[in-house]
Scaffold this motif. Structure first.
Motif, PDB file in Angstrom:
ATOM      1  N   ALA A 208       0.830  -1.206   0.000  1.00  0.00           N
ATOM      2  CA  ALA A 208       0.000   0.000   0.000  1.00  0.00           C
ATOM      3  C   ALA A 208       0.865   1.256   0.000  1.00  0.00           C
ATOM      4  O   ALA A 208       0.565   2.227  -0.709  1.00  0.00           O
ATOM      5  N   VAL A 228      -5.780   1.199   5.206  1.00  0.00           N
ATOM      6  CA  VAL A 228      -5.280  -0.132   4.863  1.00  0.00           C
ATOM      7  C   VAL A 228      -5.682  -1.120   5.950  1.00  0.00           C
ATOM      8  O   VAL A 228      -5.203  -1.047   7.084  1.00  0.00           O
ATOM      9  N   THR A 277     -12.074   0.293   3.522  1.00  0.00           N
ATOM     10  CA  THR A 277     -11.214  -0.284   2.494  1.00  0.00           C
ATOM     11  C   THR A 277     -11.547   0.221   1.090  1.00  0.00           C
ATOM     12  O   THR A 277     -10.766  -0.001   0.162  1.00  0.00           O
ATOM     13  N   LEU A 280      -8.850   2.241  -0.741  1.00  0.00           N
ATOM     14  CA  LEU A 280      -7.730   1.606  -1.422  1.00  0.00           C
ATOM     15  C   LEU A 280      -7.840   1.726  -2.940  1.00  0.00           C
ATOM     16  O   LEU A 280      -6.831   1.667  -3.651  1.00  0.00           O
TER      17      LEU A 280
END
Length: 315
Positions: A208, A228, A277, A280
């Protein structure tokens, strides 16, 4: 790209360096601790982020920075908050100023429990979220290119061990649980264990950070902090049970008991430390591709059973 990694000798930093090298980047490790090379091609810069001259020198020789260096701890930073404020706030400002001077991107390590700043927590969260505010200021008014990356609890092989099993001053969930289970001691859980404290495998955290820096270099900072963590949340009791069960494969005994202790200062009962999430997607990642908790715990317990336990028993 040639990437500087502050705190590069730490737990996440070591895994991040491997990921950077695997993707073809050059690595400059900036840390207060003597060098431990992963590859011959790495460069090392012995320095402290509180030293603005040293940080400017780093920025002058790289094309991007992943800023991990920080003073850690929850209850550990309450009794003495000044070191964390000095390093996490002023040190981060040094990194942001130096990166701004040379027009290079930064991926900054925020905290997965940033919301707890409003609930009363330790100096670690306060200071790290303060630096997030400065990152937003640089992006808004100084032409900064800083993406905030907020991992929840990173775990995996190589994480340092706290007393009574090691010398680290900060107690982390995975090594604490694993060391106790492997030595036959009950796993100690603060609070009733029903609190959500999501864990994410360190290799996924490293991916990440690299993806965030690469995105920032090409497109500028993300609109929202990149959170993350796993798709599915688990309680601390869930994690303790997984560790206890995995340890039986090495000890040959029944799973150790799980005991409960009072919550520590700076921790919030019934807190939910999880991540959004969906953020992301900004850097092209999907939490569905992350290492599942049971597999991550298997790898982690295996590491402590094979790399830590023999030395501990022989001491």
């Amino acid at each position: 790209m040639k990437i500087g990694v502050t705190g590069g000798q730490g737990f996440i930093g070591s895994h991040l360096r491997k990921e950077l090298l695997a993707r073809g980047h050059e690595v400059v490790v900036f840390d207060r601790h003597p060098r431990t090379a992963i590859a011959p091609s790495e460069e090392f810069f012995l320095g402290d982020i509180r030293d603005e001259t040293a940080v400017v020198e780093l920025a002058a020789h790289v094309e991007g920075i992943v800023h991990l260096a920080a003073v850690l701890g929850t209850q550990e930073t309450i009794g003495n908050p000044r070191p964390s404020a000095d390093t996490n706030v002023r040190g981060s400002l040094n990194v942001f100023e130096a990166a701004n001077q040379y027009g290079i991107p930064v991926a900054y390590a925020g905290v997965g429990n940033a919301f707890m700043r409003d609930l009363g927590t330790g100096s670690y969260t306060i200071s790290k979220t303060c630096a997030e505010d400065y990152a937003r200021m640089f992006n808004a008014y100084r032409g900064g290119a800083i993406t905030i990356v907020r991992p929840v609890n990173a775990y995996g092989p190589g994480q340092s061990v706290a007393a009574p099993y090691g010398t680290s001053k900060v107690r982390k969930i995975a090594p604490s649980f694993a060391c106790r289970a492997l030595t036959g001691a009950p796993i100690e859980v603060y609070g009733d264990g029903t609190q959500i404290s999501d864990c994410v495998y360190v290799g996924d955290v490293a991916c990440a950070f690299v993806a965030a820096l690469e995105h920032t270099a090409q497109h500028g900072p993300t609109e929202r902090p990149v959170e993350v963590g796993p798709l599915e949340s688990h309680t601390v009791n869930d994690i303790a049970r997984l560790v206890a069960e995995q340890a039986t494969k090495y000890t040959g005994r029944e799973p150790v008991a799980i005991t409960h202790l009072p919550m520590r200062p700076g921790e919030v009962p019934n807190a939910v430390v999880s991540s959004d999430t969906s953020t992301l997607k900004q850097i092209g990642l999907d939490a569905a591709d992350f290492v599942p908790l049971d597999e991550g715990i298997r790898r982690t317990v295996d590491y402590y059973a094979t790399s830590w336990l023999p030395g501990y028993l022989a001491a």
